[in-house]
Design a protein around this motif. Structure first.
Motif, PDB file in Angstrom:
ATOM      1  N   MET A   1       6.846   6.928  -4.304  1.00  0.00           N
ATOM      2  CA  MET A   1       8.214   6.868  -4.737  1.00  0.00           C
ATOM      3  C   MET A   1       9.069   7.566  -3.681  1.00  0.00           C
ATOM      4  SD  MET A   1       9.971   8.238  -8.171  1.00  0.00           S
ATOM      5  CE  MET A   1       8.853   7.907  -9.429  1.00  0.00           C
ATOM      6  N   SER A   2      10.056   6.851  -3.159  1.00  0.00           N
ATOM      7  CA  SER A   2      10.899   7.482  -2.140  1.00  0.00           C
ATOM      8  C   SER A   2      12.259   7.804  -2.727  1.00  0.00           C
ATOM      9  CB  SER A   2      11.050   6.568  -0.923  1.00  0.00           C
ATOM     10  OG  SER A   2      11.847   5.456  -1.251  1.00  0.00           O
ATOM     11  N   ALA A   3      12.784   8.898  -2.289  1.00  0.00           N
ATOM     12  CA  ALA A   3      14.101   9.329  -2.758  1.00  0.00           C
ATOM     13  C   ALA A   3      15.146   8.571  -1.981  1.00  0.00           C
ATOM     14  CB  ALA A   3      14.268  10.824  -2.574  1.00  0.00           C
ATOM     15  N   SER A   4      16.166   8.133  -2.653  1.00  0.00           N
ATOM     16  CA  SER A   4      17.238   7.438  -1.944  1.00  0.00           C
ATOM     17  C   SER A   4      18.223   8.469  -1.400  1.00  0.00           C
ATOM     18  CB  SER A   4      17.957   6.464  -2.883  1.00  0.00           C
ATOM     19  OG  SER A   4      18.594   7.181  -3.913  1.00  0.00           O
ATOM     20  N   VAL A   5      18.831   8.102  -0.270  1.00  0.00           N
ATOM     21  CA  VAL A   5      19.800   8.994   0.363  1.00  0.00           C
ATOM     22  C   VAL A   5      21.176   8.597  -0.135  1.00  0.00           C
ATOM     23  CG1 VAL A   5      20.805   9.720   2.543  1.00  0.00           C
ATOM     24  CG2 VAL A   5      18.357   9.268   2.388  1.00  0.00           C
ATOM     25  N   THR A   6      21.836   9.541  -0.717  1.00  0.00           N
ATOM     26  CA  THR A   6      23.198   9.313  -1.196  1.00  0.00           C
ATOM     27  C   THR A   6      24.143  10.132  -0.339  1.00  0.00           C
ATOM     28  OG1 THR A   6      23.118  11.168  -2.727  1.00  0.00           O
ATOM     29  CG2 THR A   6      22.351   9.028  -3.571  1.00  0.00           C
ATOM     30  N   PRO A   7      25.429   9.830  -0.383  1.00  0.00           N
ATOM     31  CA  PRO A   7      26.375  10.609   0.425  1.00  0.00           C
ATOM     32  C   PRO A   7      26.258  12.110   0.215  1.00  0.00           C
ATOM     33  CG  PRO A   7      27.468   8.687  -0.488  1.00  0.00           C
ATOM     34  CD  PRO A   7      26.081   8.736  -1.100  1.00  0.00           C
ATOM     35  N   SER A   8      25.910  12.550  -0.972  1.00  0.00           N
ATOM     36  CA  SER A   8      25.832  13.993  -1.223  1.00  0.00           C
ATOM     37  C   SER A   8      24.536  14.603  -0.676  1.00  0.00           C
ATOM     38  CB  SER A   8      25.968  14.281  -2.711  1.00  0.00           C
ATOM     39  OG  SER A   8      24.896  13.669  -3.407  1.00  0.00           O
ATOM     40  N   THR A   9      23.518  13.793  -0.365  1.00  0.00           N
ATOM     41  CA  THR A   9      22.263  14.341   0.138  1.00  0.00           C
ATOM     42  C   THR A   9      22.065  14.105   1.631  1.00  0.00           C
ATOM     43  OG1 THR A   9      21.047  12.316  -0.399  1.00  0.00           O
ATOM     44  CG2 THR A   9      21.114  14.074  -2.085  1.00  0.00           C
ATOM     45  N   ARG A  10      22.967  13.386   2.262  1.00  0.00           N
ATOM     46  CA  ARG A  10      22.867  13.162   3.705  1.00  0.00           C
ATOM     47  C   ARG A  10      23.090  14.464   4.453  1.00  0.00           C
ATOM     48  NH1 ARG A  10      26.389   8.100   3.810  1.00  0.00           N
ATOM     49  NH2 ARG A  10      24.833   6.616   3.222  1.00  0.00           N
ATOM     50  N   PRO A  11      22.327  14.663   5.522  1.00  0.00           N
ATOM     51  CA  PRO A  11      22.574  15.855   6.340  1.00  0.00           C
ATOM     52  C   PRO A  11      23.963  15.758   6.972  1.00  0.00           C
ATOM     53  CG  PRO A  11      20.676  14.600   7.158  1.00  0.00           C
ATOM     54  CD  PRO A  11      21.237  13.860   6.002  1.00  0.00           C
ATOM     55  N   VAL A  12      24.610  16.875   7.049  1.00  0.00           N
ATOM     56  CA  VAL A  12      25.949  16.924   7.625  1.00  0.00           C
ATOM     57  C   VAL A  12      25.814  17.074   9.136  1.00  0.00           C
ATOM     58  CG1 VAL A  12      28.120  18.218   7.697  1.00  0.00           C
ATOM     59  CG2 VAL A  12      26.867  17.967   5.537  1.00  0.00           C
ATOM     60  N   ALA A  13      26.471  16.204   9.868  1.00  0.00           N
ATOM     61  CA  ALA A  13      26.461  16.309  11.326  1.00  0.00           C
ATOM     62  C   ALA A  13      27.289  17.518  11.728  1.00  0.00           C
ATOM     63  CB  ALA A  13      27.032  15.045  11.946  1.00  0.00           C
ATOM     64  N   ARG A  14      26.692  18.349  12.580  1.00  0.00           N
ATOM     65  CA  ARG A  14      27.412  19.546  13.018  1.00  0.00           C
ATOM     66  C   ARG A  14      27.936  19.319  14.421  1.00  0.00           C
ATOM     67  NH1 ARG A  14      24.311  24.916  11.719  1.00  0.00           N
ATOM     68  NH2 ARG A  14      25.056  25.153  13.815  1.00  0.00           N
ATOM     69  N   THR A  15      29.125  19.794  14.657  1.00  0.00           N
ATOM     70  CA  THR A  15      29.664  19.716  16.002  1.00  0.00           C
ATOM     71  C   THR A  15      29.420  21.048  16.698  1.00  0.00           C
ATOM     72  OG1 THR A  15      31.831  20.455  15.241  1.00  0.00           O
ATOM     73  CG2 THR A  15      31.468  18.079  15.346  1.00  0.00           C
ATOM     74  N   VAL A  16      29.212  20.966  17.979  1.00  0.00           N
ATOM     75  CA  VAL A  16      28.965  22.162  18.766  1.00  0.00           C
ATOM     76  C   VAL A  16      30.308  22.756  19.171  1.00  0.00           C
ATOM     77  CG1 VAL A  16      27.946  23.012  20.908  1.00  0.00           C
ATOM     78  CG2 VAL A  16      26.808  21.195  19.621  1.00  0.00           C
ATOM     79  N   PRO A  17      30.509  24.038  18.923  1.00  0.00           N
ATOM     80  CA  PRO A  17      31.771  24.662  19.336  1.00  0.00           C
ATOM     81  C   PRO A  17      31.967  24.522  20.849  1.00  0.00           C
ATOM     82  CG  PRO A  17      30.537  26.121  17.884  1.00  0.00           C
ATOM     83  CD  PRO A  17      29.637  24.974  18.229  1.00  0.00           C
ATOM     84  N   ALA A  18      33.201  24.414  21.258  1.00  0.00           N
ATOM     85  CA  ALA A  18      33.531  24.191  22.674  1.00  0.00           C
ATOM     86  C   ALA A  18      32.971  25.285  23.572  1.00  0.00           C
ATOM     87  CB  ALA A  18      35.044  24.076  22.841  1.00  0.00           C
ATOM     88  N   ASP A  19      33.016  26.535  23.127  1.00  0.00           N
ATOM     89  CA  ASP A  19      32.504  27.612  23.982  1.00  0.00           C
ATOM     90  C   ASP A  19      30.989  27.529  24.148  1.00  0.00           C
ATOM     91  OD1 ASP A  19      32.129  28.352  21.316  1.00  0.00           O
ATOM     92  OD2 ASP A  19      32.479  30.476  21.669  1.00  0.00           O
ATOM     93  N   VAL A  20      30.281  27.081  23.122  1.00  0.00           N
ATOM     94  CA  VAL A  20      28.834  26.909  23.218  1.00  0.00           C
ATOM     95  C   VAL A  20      28.513  25.754  24.166  1.00  0.00           C
ATOM     96  CG1 VAL A  20      26.736  26.315  21.939  1.00  0.00           C
ATOM     97  CG2 VAL A  20      28.396  27.904  20.946  1.00  0.00           C
ATOM     98  N   GLN A  21      29.278  24.672  24.073  1.00  0.00           N
ATOM     99  CA  GLN A  21      29.086  23.534  24.975  1.00  0.00           C
ATOM    100  C   GLN A  21      29.338  23.950  26.425  1.00  0.00           C
ATOM    101  OE1 GLN A  21      27.922  20.459  24.202  1.00  0.00           O
ATOM    102  NE2 GLN A  21      27.936  20.003  26.382  1.00  0.00           N
ATOM    103  N   ALA A  22      30.410  24.705  26.662  1.00  0.00           N
ATOM    104  CA  ALA A  22      30.742  25.155  28.016  1.00  0.00           C
ATOM    105  C   ALA A  22      29.658  26.081  28.565  1.00  0.00           C
ATOM    106  CB  ALA A  22      32.103  25.856  28.022  1.00  0.00           C
ATOM    107  N   ALA A  23      29.149  26.981  27.747  1.00  0.00           N
ATOM    108  CA  ALA A  23      28.082  27.885  28.184  1.00  0.00           C
ATOM    109  C   ALA A  23      26.816  27.102  28.502  1.00  0.00           C
ATOM    110  CB  ALA A  23      27.812  28.944  27.110  1.00  0.00           C
TER     111      ALA A  23
END
Length: 111
Positions: A1-23
Motif C-alpha cells: 500500500m503506497s501513501a499518496s502525496v498531497t499538497p500538504s505532505t509534499r516536501p517544501v522546496a527551500r531556497t538558499v539564502p543569497a549569502d550562503v550561495q555567495a559563500a
C-alpha cells in the motif's frame, strides 16, 4: 500500500539564502591547489604579473591565465594593465585570510 502525496505532505522546496550561495561560489573558486597558491602569492607580494606567477608556480602560462580568469570572474582578483603586462592583485584581504585559515587547518590534520 503506497501513501499518496498531497499538497500538504509534499516536501517544501527551500531556497538558499543569497549569502550562503555567495559563500559557496567563493569556496568553489578557491577549490583548486593552483588557485590557492596564486592567492597566497598575491597576498605575499601585493601584486604579480602572469610571468612572475608562472615562474613562482612552475606551471605553463596558459594554465595560470585560466586560473586567474576564474579568480577574476568571481571578483577575487583584479588586474591593472601596465604597458604589455597585467598586474594582478587581491580585491581584499578576506580571501587571503580564508586561504591562510584553510592551510592552517589542513596542517593540523597532518600532526
Amino acid at each position: 500500500m503506497s501513501a499518496s502525496v498531497t499538497p500538504s505532505t509534499r516536501p517544501v522546496a527551500r531556497t538558499v539564502p543569497a549569502d550562503v550561495q555567495a559563500a559557496s561560489e567563493l569556496l568553489a573558486a578557491l577549490a583548486s591547489p593552483l588557485r590557492m597558491s596564486i592567492v597566497t602569492l598575491l597576498d605575499e607580494h601585493g601584486s604579480r604579473c602572469v610571468h612572475q606567477l608562472v615562474d613562482a608556480l612552475g606551471v605553463p602560462q596558459p594554465l595560470v591565465s585560466q586560473h586567474l580568469r576564474v579568480l577574476r570572474d568571481t571578483g577575487l582578483v583584479t588586474g591593472v594593465r601596465r604597458h604589455r603586462e597585467v598586474d594582478y592583485r587581491l580585491v581584499d584581504g578576506h580571501v587571503a585570510h580564508i586561504v591562510r585559515d584553510a592551510l592552517a587547518h589542513a596542517a593540523h590534520g597532518t600532526d
